[in-house]
Design a protein around this motif. Structure first.
Motif, PDB file in Angstrom:
ATOM      1  N   PHE A   1      30.481  29.258  37.515  1.00  0.00           N
ATOM      2  CA  PHE A   1      30.139  29.077  38.549  1.00  0.00           C
ATOM      3  C   PHE A   1      30.463  28.730  39.869  1.00  0.00           C
ATOM      4  CE2 PHE A   1      25.906  26.820  36.227  1.00  0.00           C
ATOM      5  CZ  PHE A   1      25.092  28.132  36.068  1.00  0.00           C
ATOM      6  N   VAL A   2      31.203  28.261  39.885  1.00  0.00           N
ATOM      7  CA  VAL A   2      32.672  28.196  41.360  1.00  0.00           C
ATOM      8  C   VAL A   2      32.595  29.892  42.014  1.00  0.00           C
ATOM      9  CG1 VAL A   2      33.714  26.203  40.748  1.00  0.00           C
ATOM     10  CG2 VAL A   2      34.482  27.752  40.122  1.00  0.00           C
ATOM     11  N   GLY A   3      33.155  30.396  40.420  1.00  0.00           N
ATOM     12  CA  GLY A   3      33.165  32.039  41.323  1.00  0.00           C
ATOM     13  C   GLY A   3      31.862  33.106  41.849  1.00  0.00           C
ATOM     14  N   SER A   4      31.391  32.382  41.005  1.00  0.00           N
ATOM     15  CA  SER A   4      29.936  32.597  41.332  1.00  0.00           C
ATOM     16  C   SER A   4      29.153  32.138  42.248  1.00  0.00           C
ATOM     17  CB  SER A   4      28.313  32.352  40.665  1.00  0.00           C
ATOM     18  OG  SER A   4      26.881  32.589  41.418  1.00  0.00           O
ATOM     19  N   GLY A   5      29.442  30.545  43.574  1.00  0.00           N
ATOM     20  CA  GLY A   5      29.350  29.913  44.432  1.00  0.00           C
ATOM     21  C   GLY A   5      30.647  30.391  45.238  1.00  0.00           C
TER      22      GLY A   5
ATOM     23  N   ALA B   1      31.123  34.088  50.401  1.00  0.00           N
ATOM     24  CA  ALA B   1      32.496  34.966  50.906  1.00  0.00           C
ATOM     25  C   ALA B   1      31.082  35.876  51.249  1.00  0.00           C
ATOM     26  CB  ALA B   1      32.882  35.783  49.502  1.00  0.00           C
ATOM     27  N   GLY B   2      29.597  36.528  50.515  1.00  0.00           N
ATOM     28  CA  GLY B   2      28.907  38.130  50.866  1.00  0.00           C
ATOM     29  C   GLY B   2      27.732  36.776  52.497  1.00  0.00           C
ATOM     30  N   LEU B   3      27.626  35.864  52.387  1.00  0.00           N
ATOM     31  CA  LEU B   3      26.946  34.768  53.884  1.00  0.00           C
ATOM     32  C   LEU B   3      28.306  35.322  54.710  1.00  0.00           C
ATOM     33  CD1 LEU B   3      24.665  34.053  54.555  1.00  0.00           C
ATOM     34  CD2 LEU B   3      25.550  31.785  54.695  1.00  0.00           C
ATOM     35  N   GLY B   4      29.494  35.140  55.010  1.00  0.00           N
ATOM     36  CA  GLY B   4      30.040  35.344  55.827  1.00  0.00           C
ATOM     37  C   GLY B   4      30.169  36.565  55.591  1.00  0.00           C
ATOM     38  N   LEU B   5      30.216  37.527  54.920  1.00  0.00           N
ATOM     39  CA  LEU B   5      30.330  38.847  55.087  1.00  0.00           C
ATOM     40  C   LEU B   5      29.299  39.704  55.976  1.00  0.00           C
ATOM     41  CD1 LEU B   5      31.785  40.810  51.858  1.00  0.00           C
ATOM     42  CD2 LEU B   5      32.789  40.750  54.408  1.00  0.00           C
ATOM     43  N   LEU B   6      27.773  38.802  55.908  1.00  0.00           N
ATOM     44  CA  LEU B   6      26.381  39.686  56.380  1.00  0.00           C
ATOM     45  C   LEU B   6      25.989  39.000  57.680  1.00  0.00           C
ATOM     46  CD1 LEU B   6      24.119  40.349  55.174  1.00  0.00           C
ATOM     47  CD2 LEU B   6      23.163  38.746  54.671  1.00  0.00           C
ATOM     48  N   ALA B   7      26.796  37.342  58.441  1.00  0.00           N
ATOM     49  CA  ALA B   7      27.057  36.970  59.179  1.00  0.00           C
ATOM     50  C   ALA B   7      27.667  37.021  60.340  1.00  0.00           C
ATOM     51  CB  ALA B   7      25.700  35.573  59.594  1.00  0.00           C
ATOM     52  N   ALA B   8      28.973  36.985  59.703  1.00  0.00           N
ATOM     53  CA  ALA B   8      30.121  37.070  61.022  1.00  0.00           C
ATOM     54  C   ALA B   8      30.532  38.348  61.180  1.00  0.00           C
ATOM     55  CB  ALA B   8      30.922  36.017  60.383  1.00  0.00           C
TER      56      ALA B   8
ATOM     57  N   GLY C   1      38.266  38.863  57.354  1.00  0.00           N
ATOM     58  CA  GLY C   1      40.127  38.851  56.205  1.00  0.00           C
ATOM     59  C   GLY C   1      39.468  38.179  55.392  1.00  0.00           C
ATOM     60  N   PRO C   2      39.421  36.923  55.554  1.00  0.00           N
ATOM     61  CA  PRO C   2      39.412  35.730  54.626  1.00  0.00           C
ATOM     62  C   PRO C   2      38.980  36.051  53.753  1.00  0.00           C
ATOM     63  CG  PRO C   2      40.493  35.099  56.678  1.00  0.00           C
ATOM     64  CD  PRO C   2      39.510  36.289  56.867  1.00  0.00           C
ATOM     65  N   VAL C   3      37.254  35.958  54.112  1.00  0.00           N
ATOM     66  CA  VAL C   3      36.364  35.969  53.334  1.00  0.00           C
ATOM     67  C   VAL C   3      37.199  37.359  52.267  1.00  0.00           C
ATOM     68  CG1 VAL C   3      33.743  36.465  53.162  1.00  0.00           C
ATOM     69  CG2 VAL C   3      34.885  34.733  55.106  1.00  0.00           C
ATOM     70  N   ARG C   4      37.122  38.190  52.685  1.00  0.00           N
ATOM     71  CA  ARG C   4      36.722  39.848  51.749  1.00  0.00           C
ATOM     72  C   ARG C   4      37.759  39.401  50.734  1.00  0.00           C
ATOM     73  NH1 ARG C   4      36.948  42.216  57.388  1.00  0.00           N
ATOM     74  NH2 ARG C   4      39.009  42.897  56.896  1.00  0.00           N
ATOM     75  N   ARG C   5      39.511  38.863  51.752  1.00  0.00           N
ATOM     76  CA  ARG C   5      39.946  38.207  49.822  1.00  0.00           C
ATOM     77  C   ARG C   5      38.840  37.613  49.060  1.00  0.00           C
ATOM     78  NH1 ARG C   5      43.737  38.702  54.467  1.00  0.00           N
ATOM     79  NH2 ARG C   5      43.445  36.818  54.797  1.00  0.00           N
ATOM     80  N   LEU C   6      38.402  36.482  49.324  1.00  0.00           N
ATOM     81  CA  LEU C   6      37.531  35.127  48.472  1.00  0.00           C
ATOM     82  C   LEU C   6      36.741  36.365  48.010  1.00  0.00           C
ATOM     83  CD1 LEU C   6      37.358  32.558  47.531  1.00  0.00           C
ATOM     84  CD2 LEU C   6      35.377  32.280  50.216  1.00  0.00           C
ATOM     85  N   ALA C   7      36.732  36.832  48.340  1.00  0.00           N
ATOM     86  CA  ALA C   7      34.764  38.181  47.436  1.00  0.00           C
ATOM     87  C   ALA C   7      35.247  38.418  46.981  1.00  0.00           C
ATOM     88  CB  ALA C   7      34.210  38.846  48.616  1.00  0.00           C
ATOM     89  N   ALA C   8      36.031  39.352  46.910  1.00  0.00           N
ATOM     90  CA  ALA C   8      37.239  40.072  45.994  1.00  0.00           C
ATOM     91  C   ALA C   8      37.759  38.491  44.906  1.00  0.00           C
ATOM     92  CB  ALA C   8      38.681  40.525  45.403  1.00  0.00           C
ATOM     93  N   GLY C   9      38.336  37.752  44.934  1.00  0.00           N
ATOM     94  CA  GLY C   9      39.268  37.231  43.929  1.00  0.00           C
ATOM     95  C   GLY C   9      37.648  36.220  43.401  1.00  0.00           C
ATOM     96  N   ALA C  10      36.791  35.988  44.272  1.00  0.00           N
ATOM     97  CA  ALA C  10      35.811  35.108  43.327  1.00  0.00           C
ATOM     98  C   ALA C  10      35.054  35.965  42.397  1.00  0.00           C
ATOM     99  CB  ALA C  10      34.693  34.491  44.958  1.00  0.00           C
TER     100      ALA C  10
ATOM    101  N   ALA D   1      30.706  42.988  41.138  1.00  0.00           N
ATOM    102  CA  ALA D   1      31.411  43.622  41.206  1.00  0.00           C
ATOM    103  C   ALA D   1      30.867  45.006  42.605  1.00  0.00           C
ATOM    104  CB  ALA D   1      31.348  45.020  39.410  1.00  0.00           C
ATOM    105  N   ALA D   2      30.486  45.166  42.390  1.00  0.00           N
ATOM    106  CA  ALA D   2      29.675  46.690  43.984  1.00  0.00           C
ATOM    107  C   ALA D   2      29.731  45.242  45.263  1.00  0.00           C
ATOM    108  CB  ALA D   2      28.190  46.941  43.536  1.00  0.00           C
ATOM    109  N   GLY D   3      30.204  44.741  45.227  1.00  0.00           N
ATOM    110  CA  GLY D   3      29.864  43.747  46.424  1.00  0.00           C
ATOM    111  C   GLY D   3      31.515  43.614  46.259  1.00  0.00           C
ATOM    112  N   ALA D   4      31.823  42.966  45.705  1.00  0.00           N
ATOM    113  CA  ALA D   4      33.286  42.988  46.525  1.00  0.00           C
ATOM    114  C   ALA D   4      34.305  43.957  46.097  1.00  0.00           C
ATOM    115  CB  ALA D   4      34.578  41.926  44.756  1.00  0.00           C
ATOM    116  N   VAL D   5      33.922  45.137  45.501  1.00  0.00           N
ATOM    117  CA  VAL D   5      34.779  46.591  45.361  1.00  0.00           C
ATOM    118  C   VAL D   5      34.530  46.657  47.337  1.00  0.00           C
ATOM    119  CG1 VAL D   5      34.916  48.577  44.986  1.00  0.00           C
ATOM    120  CG2 VAL D   5      34.570  46.985  43.663  1.00  0.00           C
TER     121      VAL D   5
END
Ligand code: SF4
Ligand code: SF4
Ligand code: SF4
Lengths: 347, 325
Positions: free
Chosen positions: A211-215, A220-227, A233-242, A281-285
């Protein structure tokens, strides 16, 4: 008519699935996780009751995780000088918090019922604890979003007393929201697991991590979408890690759940869970490799958001399905009885 | 166990009303011993409960699978008589049917009596062979668990522990969140969904062990109405002894299938206040074979969730620590 007749007649009409007696478990077709189980039940009727909850609750799980992750991102962005990402995070957190409160109140029927829960604090009730966590987090997230709003005002208006105060509280409120955010994302796993619903309870070891990974992935997805990409940069790292955390822990969860993992693979839930894994997985990659490209970043962000939603709905529905079929209550308990004998307290 | 909870708060033997803070002058814990071996499936308990507690009618229609027309325990069904048709067991014995006090019903050697349970009547009516099936009947009810998951998870405090050690819903405090419903390991409690116009719709409802009657020093309505003393009401301590004696008696009489369910204070729910003597596996009657209160694992769940929250915070912090783009 001899008194025996009704009994015998009844017995004939009873030769249908669901009569008391042995029934083969496992439904063929889809991947079978464990050897077929044989078990007895009372006319195939459920033993435990499914939660009387509708789509509000998985929506609440999703929005709560998104809000929490967004507050973390907003604070990080604020502290590292990324104003657009900070704005996305704060407003996203407020929006998601609004959605989750709406879902919660809709589920309860009326707002006053939420306050019923604030009249007491009970450590043994994850719902009570969660209500308090939400009450500790919500105001800071709200204030941080309000402070964000004041930045849009003209300079003269921003010097007026209450607004100026908000402006000065800008960073502290954002940081406090980030401090109280992770419990918001994590407690919902305990909320589901602290039940007799087989596929929720048996998941209790890994579900908080899923659940914390999913959240975090959703936020991170929202950040990628809107910023803008130069801030993400950090959000991309967070997306991959989460996403990695979610997928790895989800896999381990399925391994440790035994028979109760089965509902995660069947029918509609199976499709949701496969979609969740694929999208995450696709979103993270996509975020890691193509996050600098505006279009790819947005598509990856959407995939992460959708993947998180699928995870929540899938796990929610898997639990409900496991409660409706007595197999998931009886067989694991029987297996444990065979393995360890009855559960007994020992000093 | 974490220090946040007292010893055995969540699991293990316990006097529940003492744990809930009632003083030395509290009454003895009350409960039921339901001896299903002498249940005749008359449903007097179901009816008495409905009448006394003003529980609205549920969907009464035959299930087409058995004589059971009341389906399950739920908000509108606080006692539920299960009818189970099973292949004939071992040689029939006299289980001590209506009119015979259960405690002296089976004397050693009286095994030449009628067929098990209601099938006995068939033989008396002149059928020339024992039927190849038998009926098992059992009047199910809320177990009033020592460690009651419904009560533990209730966020409003609506569910509470009475001075009699029972678990009772306060209708005016329940907010209908429904959390108690999936928490109960026996599927007992549920939210009343109808019929329209009845009391407490949207509120969780279940057996109160007739709290009002206990208060007035009376026997619960279902036990009072039971014509065979299948439902025995009393002090849990004493009932446990009675149950032990009864099962020993049945074993001596050759009924080796007889077993107690929910009587052990060391079991997964700390012992049920309402326990049973069964003639087959619990799941045959629609009960879980070896239930464990979910809150037994709660300290571990909280620890896991705390770790996950820390991981989330650290992960977010780490992703911002990297080099600037
Ligand atoms: S049987 Fe279920 S409803 Fe009754 S006290 Fe135990 S947990 Fe609560
Ligand atoms: S439905 Fe009512 S009794 Fe059940 S947990 Fe919620 S507030 Fe408590
Ligand atoms: S004790 Fe009272 S409330 Fe409970 S089943 Fe019996 S009659 Fe109904």
């Amino acid at each position: 008519m001899s008194p025996a007749e009704p009994h015998l007649e009844q017995r004939d009409t009873e030769a249908v699935p669901g009569r008391p007696g042995r029934r083969k478990g496992g439904r063929g077709g889809e991947r079978s996780m464990v050897p077929e189980a044989e078990f007895t039940s009372y006319y195939g009727r459920p033993i435990v009751k499914p939660a009387p909850w509708e789509a509000d609750i998985p929506a609440y799980l999703f929005a709560g995780g998104l809000a929490a992750g967004s507050s973390l991102i907003a604070a990080g962005a604020d502290l590292t000088g990324r104003p657009a990402l900070r704005r996305t995070g704060r407003l996203g957190a407020l929006g998601a918090l609004g959605v989750s409160m709406f879902a919660l109140v809709h589920d309860l029927g009326k707002p006053s019922r939420f306050y019923n829960m604030l009249r007491t604090a009970k450590l043994t009730s994850p719902m009570s604890v969660g209500t308090w966590i939400l009450s500790l987090y919500g105001p800071w997230a709200g204030l941080a979003a309000a402070a964000e709003g004041t930045r849009l005002l003209p300079e003269s208006a921003r010097r007026r007393a209450p607004v100026a105060l908000l402006g000065r509280l800008d960073r502290p409120t954002g940081v406090l929201a980030a401090v109280f955010a992770p419990p918001v994302a994590a407690y919902t796993a305990v909320l589901l697991s602290d039940t007799a619903t087989p596929s929720w309870h048996e998941a209790f070891r890994e579900l908080p991590f899923v659940f914390v990974g999913s959240g975090a992935a959703a936020a991170a997805g929202l950040g990628l979408l809107a910023a803008p990409v130069h801030e993400t940069g950090p959000v991309r790292r967070l997306a991959a890690g989460a996403a990695a955390l979610e997928l790895v822990m989800e896999h381990r969860m399925e391994q440790s759940m035994g028979l109760t993992a089965e509902p995660l693979h069947h029918g509609k839930v199976g499709r949701l869970m496969r979609a969740a894994k694929g999208l995450t997985a696709a979103g993270a990659v996509g975020a890691a490799l193509g996050g600098r490209h505006r279009g790819l970043a947005a598509a990856s962000g959407l995939a992460l958001l959708a993947g998180s939603a699928c995870t929540r709905f899938g796990i929610f529905e898997a639990g409900q399905a496991s409660a409706r079929d007595p197999k998931y209550t009886v067989v694991p308990q029987r297996e444990r009885l065979e393995r360890e004998g009855p559960v007994r307290y020992r000093e | 166990m974490t220090s946040l909870f007292n010893d055995n708060d969540l699991w293990g033997p316990l006097d529940p009303s003492a744990d809930a803070g009632y003083g030395e002058d509290r009454p003895a814990r009350k409960g039921f011993f339901t001896d299903t071996s002498i249940c005749i499936g008359c449903k007097a308990c179901e009816v008495a409960c409905k009448e006394w507690n003003d529980v609205p009618a549920d969907h009464f229609d035959m299930t087409a699978t058995s004589y059971d027309n009341s389906h399950s325990l739920n908000a509108n069904q606080w006692r539920h008589v299960a009818f189970v048709e099973r292949p004939a067991g071992p040689a029939p014995v006299d289980l001590g049917m209506p009119g015979v006090a259960p405690t002296d019903a089976v004397s050693a050697g009286s095994t030449a009596g009628g067929a098990g349970s209601t099938a006995g009547g068939l033989l008396d009516n002149g059928a020339d062979a024992a039927p190849d099936f038998r009926w098992l009947m059992s009047s199910d009810v809320c177990k009033h668990c020592t460690h009651a998951a419904c009560l533990d998870v209730c966020p409003t405090g609506s569910l509470f522990r009475s001075e009699f050690g029972t678990v009772v819903v306060q209708d005016d405090i329940c907010n209908g969140c429904g959390y108690c419903v999936p928490a109960c390991p026996y599927g007992v409690i549920s939210r009343r969904e109808g019929p329209d116009g009845s009391r407490n719709v949207g509120i969780a409802q279940k057996c109160t062990l007739c709290y009002d009657r206990l208060d007035a020093g009376k026997t619960p309505a279902c036990a009072q109405a039971c014509p065979t003393q299948s439902i025995q009401f009393g002090d849990v301590e004493e009932l446990r002894e009675r149950a032990d004696a009864r099962v020993a008696q049945l074993h001596e009489a050759g009924v080796m299938d007889a077993r107690l369910y929910g009587n052990d204070p060391d079991d997964g729910v700390g012992g049920a206040g309402a326990f049973f003597l069964l003639l087959d596996e619990p799941e045959v009657y629609g009960m879980p074979p070896d239930p464990v209160v979910t809150t037994k694992d709660l300290p571990q769940m909280f620890r896991r969730a705390t770790t996950a929250a820390v991981v989330m915070f650290a992960g977010a912090a780490l992703s911002f620590l990297g080099r600037r783009p």
